[in-house]
Scaffold this motif. Sequence first.
Motif, mmCIF file in Angstrom:
data_model
loop_
_atom_site.group_PDB
_atom_site.id
_atom_site.type_symbol
_atom_site.label_atom_id
_atom_site.label_comp_id
_atom_site.label_asym_id
_atom_site.label_seq_id
_atom_site.Cartn_x
_atom_site.Cartn_y
_atom_site.Cartn_z
ATOM 1 N N ARG A 182 0.073 2.221 0.412
ATOM 2 C CA ARG A 182 1.409 2.630 0.000
ATOM 3 C C ARG A 182 1.380 4.007 -0.680
ATOM 4 N NH1 ARG A 182 5.593 -1.073 -0.144
ATOM 5 N NH2 ARG A 182 5.050 -3.181 0.539
ATOM 6 N N THR A 183 0.352 4.240 -1.474
ATOM 7 C CA THR A 183 0.203 5.556 -2.108
ATOM 8 C C THR A 183 -0.005 6.629 -1.058
ATOM 9 O OG1 THR A 183 -0.759 4.549 -4.094
ATOM 10 C CG2 THR A 183 -1.157 6.900 -3.757
ATOM 11 N N LEU A 184 -0.843 6.326 -0.087
ATOM 12 C CA LEU A 184 -1.121 7.277 0.989
ATOM 13 C C LEU A 184 0.162 7.622 1.743
ATOM 14 C CD1 LEU A 184 -4.226 6.899 3.290
ATOM 15 C CD2 LEU A 184 -2.097 7.814 4.151
ATOM 16 N N LEU A 185 0.953 6.610 2.024
ATOM 17 C CA LEU A 185 2.212 6.844 2.735
ATOM 18 C C LEU A 185 3.194 7.627 1.873
ATOM 19 C CD1 LEU A 185 2.613 3.333 4.400
ATOM 20 C CD2 LEU A 185 2.107 5.495 5.565
ATOM 21 N N ALA A 186 3.222 7.323 0.564
ATOM 22 C CA ALA A 186 4.139 8.028 -0.331
ATOM 23 C C ALA A 186 3.755 9.501 -0.467
ATOM 24 C CB ALA A 186 4.145 7.356 -1.702
ATOM 25 N N GLU A 187 2.446 9.782 -0.491
ATOM 26 C CA GLU A 187 1.984 11.165 -0.576
ATOM 27 C C GLU A 187 2.193 11.906 0.749
ATOM 28 O OE1 GLU A 187 0.770 12.920 -3.112
ATOM 29 O OE2 GLU A 187 0.939 11.262 -4.541
ATOM 30 N N GLY A 188 2.229 11.133 1.836
ATOM 31 C CA GLY A 188 2.326 11.712 3.172
ATOM 32 C C GLY A 188 0.952 11.776 3.807
ATOM 33 N N PRO A 189 0.674 10.932 4.803
ATOM 34 C CA PRO A 189 -0.665 10.918 5.407
ATOM 35 C C PRO A 189 -1.117 12.286 5.903
ATOM 36 C CG PRO A 189 0.613 9.040 6.165
ATOM 37 C CD PRO A 189 1.559 9.910 5.390
ATOM 38 N N ASP A 190 -0.189 13.116 6.325
ATOM 39 C CA ASP A 190 -0.562 14.440 6.828
ATOM 40 C C ASP A 190 -1.027 15.391 5.732
ATOM 41 O OD1 ASP A 190 0.006 13.626 9.360
ATOM 42 O OD2 ASP A 190 1.991 14.569 9.445
ATOM 43 N N SER A 191 -0.974 14.919 4.472
ATOM 44 C CA SER A 191 -1.450 15.752 3.362
ATOM 45 C C SER A 191 -2.761 15.235 2.769
ATOM 46 C CB SER A 191 -0.389 15.821 2.253
ATOM 47 O OG SER A 191 -0.278 14.571 1.577
ATOM 48 N N VAL A 192 -3.260 14.097 3.258
ATOM 49 C CA VAL A 192 -4.429 13.445 2.644
ATOM 50 C C VAL A 192 -5.665 13.672 3.498
ATOM 51 C CG1 VAL A 192 -5.419 11.274 1.824
ATOM 52 C CG2 VAL A 192 -2.963 11.719 1.547
ATOM 53 N N ALA A 193 -6.702 14.234 2.885
ATOM 54 C CA ALA A 193 -7.958 14.494 3.592
ATOM 55 C C ALA A 193 -8.916 13.329 3.502
ATOM 56 C CB ALA A 193 -8.635 15.753 3.031
ATOM 57 N N ALA A 194 -9.024 12.706 2.303
ATOM 58 C CA ALA A 194 -10.075 11.713 2.111
ATOM 59 C C ALA A 194 -9.711 10.737 1.003
ATOM 60 C CB ALA A 194 -11.397 12.404 1.773
ATOM 61 N N LEU A 195 -10.353 9.591 1.067
ATOM 62 C CA LEU A 195 -10.336 8.589 0.005
ATOM 63 C C LEU A 195 -11.765 8.427 -0.487
ATOM 64 C CD1 LEU A 195 -9.200 6.153 -1.658
ATOM 65 C CD2 LEU A 195 -9.575 4.747 0.395
ATOM 66 N N VAL A 196 -11.987 8.642 -1.797
ATOM 67 C CA VAL A 196 -13.319 8.552 -2.390
ATOM 68 C C VAL A 196 -13.364 7.333 -3.304
ATOM 69 C CG1 VAL A 196 -15.062 9.724 -3.794
ATOM 70 C CG2 VAL A 196 -13.547 11.063 -2.316
ATOM 71 N N VAL A 197 -14.288 6.409 -3.061
ATOM 72 C CA VAL A 197 -14.381 5.202 -3.887
ATOM 73 C C VAL A 197 -15.830 4.905 -4.239
ATOM 74 C CG1 VAL A 197 -12.283 4.170 -2.925
ATOM 75 C CG2 VAL A 197 -14.491 3.641 -1.890
ATOM 76 N N GLU A 198 -16.011 4.258 -5.385
ATOM 77 C CA GLU A 198 -17.292 3.684 -5.766
ATOM 78 C C GLU A 198 -17.291 2.213 -5.343
ATOM 79 O OE1 GLU A 198 -18.247 5.069 -10.084
ATOM 80 O OE2 GLU A 198 -16.082 5.231 -9.750
ATOM 81 N N PRO A 199 -18.246 1.773 -4.533
ATOM 82 C CA PRO A 199 -18.291 0.350 -4.177
ATOM 83 C C PRO A 199 -18.456 -0.564 -5.390
ATOM 84 C CG PRO A 199 -19.643 1.646 -2.681
ATOM 85 C CD PRO A 199 -19.238 2.567 -3.784
ATOM 86 N N VAL A 200 -19.161 -0.062 -6.406
ATOM 87 C CA VAL A 200 -19.287 -0.752 -7.694
ATOM 88 C C VAL A 200 -18.955 0.285 -8.766
ATOM 89 C CG1 VAL A 200 -20.781 -2.045 -9.255
ATOM 90 C CG2 VAL A 200 -21.096 -2.260 -6.780
ATOM 91 N N ILE A 201 -17.958 -0.007 -9.595
ATOM 92 C CA ILE A 201 -17.461 0.999 -10.540
ATOM 93 C C ILE A 201 -18.152 0.819 -11.880
ATOM 94 C CG2 ILE A 201 -15.402 2.076 -11.505
ATOM 95 C CD1 ILE A 201 -13.781 0.523 -9.400
ATOM 96 N N HIS A 202 -19.043 1.737 -12.172
ATOM 97 C CA HIS A 202 -19.842 1.649 -13.389
ATOM 98 C C HIS A 202 -18.990 1.650 -14.646
ATOM 99 C CE1 HIS A 202 -22.366 4.206 -16.363
ATOM 100 N NE2 HIS A 202 -22.480 2.936 -16.676
ATOM 101 N N LEU A 203 -18.053 2.598 -14.780
ATOM 102 C CA LEU A 203 -17.288 2.739 -16.017
ATOM 103 C C LEU A 203 -16.166 1.717 -16.149
ATOM 104 C CD1 LEU A 203 -17.078 6.568 -16.758
ATOM 105 C CD2 LEU A 203 -18.694 4.855 -17.575
ATOM 106 N N ARG A 204 -16.153 0.740 -15.301
ATOM 107 C CA ARG A 204 -15.278 -0.417 -15.486
ATOM 108 C C ARG A 204 -16.129 -1.672 -15.620
ATOM 109 N NH1 ARG A 204 -9.944 0.503 -14.989
ATOM 110 N NH2 ARG A 204 -9.426 -1.622 -14.392
ATOM 111 N N GLY A 205 -17.332 -1.501 -16.197
ATOM 112 C CA GLY A 205 -18.199 -2.643 -16.460
ATOM 113 C C GLY A 205 -18.786 -3.248 -15.212
#
Length: 440
Positions: A202-225
């Motif tokens: 939904r965020t991607l669609l709201a921003e406009g897919p034609d404006s989004v290059a990449a999604l960067v994620v941590e498979p395990v998020i260290h700073l969230r325990g």
Amino acid sequence: MPSTDHRRAWPEDLSSYCFEVPFNQDSILFEKARGIRLTDTAGRSYIDSLSGVFVTCFGYSCEPVLDAVTQQLRTLPFNPPLHGTNRAALALTDALARLAPEGLNTVKLVNGGSEAVEAAMRLARYTQRQLGRSGRYKILSYYHGYHGATFGSLSLTGRPDVTRFGPGLPGAVHVWSPDMFAAVHQVEAEESGRLAAEAIERTLLAEGPDSVAALVVEPVIHLRGMAIAPDGYLARLREICDRHDVLLVFDEIVTGFGRTGRPFAAQTLGAIPDLMCVGKGISAGYAPLAAVLFNDTVAGILSDGPGPSSFAPSHTYAANPLAAAAGLAAVTHYTEGGFPAGNVALARSFNDGLTQAIADRGDVRGIGLLYGAKLRPLPDDPDASAGAAVASACQERGLILRGQDDWITLAPAFTTTAAETEEICGKLTDALDKVYGGRV
């Protein structure tokens, strides 16, 4: 029990040194290390249950890596990077490509995790532009993740404390991770993954897919325990990115090189990104080193035809022969030293001991040899500082781990023995008893 007063071990004048973190009475002046133990200048010993910071996966005295670096130092300590490269760098990139998830066949060596993330950001934008999608410059990443200390990587780190440097990189857009949905909506992990993936789309669609290059994620998020991606969640992200022509980037700087049970979390959790940032354990802590691995689509953008690709601007010490020699020795030691199988038994033992130590004072999260615990709030603690209190109590007892906010994290070296596991969990139990006043 070691004293927390380290002042007598420090020089009187420290005015010329800028510390990584604020200096206080708990700061340690390290002198030497062996195995998984460090010693400070006052002669106090500490057992390291964090592998430095997810780095020293074979401890502090790994002979195969030491030998490789020493030999390289005597042979070729540096090469002119504008004119060529070296055998160690070539061999390391080949070893990494063979260890990586299927399809990630090309490797760019850099000096550290922040540089790897920066390179991935540039590669994602450049790839989209070269594919005729010049309007795609935005990059989505998590709130309260962590991707490094350079300006671009900090921009992807959606935490309020980084705003002291002013506005971040244009185009950085933040989204919520599954554990937030689990906590706020009180849903099970799989449902939290579904909700998070839906919110990202939904965020991607709201921003406009034609404006989004990449999604960067941590498979395990260290700073969230150590928040672990729920089953099926990363596969959903893969489908969403494919549907909207967005490049999927995994930040595996913490999770790579056997930490999650497989060589990389992409393999453990069942989804393959377009680009993958790796570091920390890549050299086992014996030299600054990191890398970006990417698929043939990205590599094809960087090459005029069959043969090697190239990507600049780069860094003076990228693919440095000393760092490459350390990385090659560490990767070889991991694959040929029996660690993939041995880590399974160590993980089982460590998880049992950690669960018993935490008991009803928090919830343990574990995957492979990465552990976190979300701690129960302390009475009259509006700042939710149980993590820091437990980490400080552990350090008093000669145990190094990380604690912040309401969590602690541990990442034992692959060489940790059964006796050392018992010692770590015993010291942690004592520290928790001090902070929480005994079991409840």
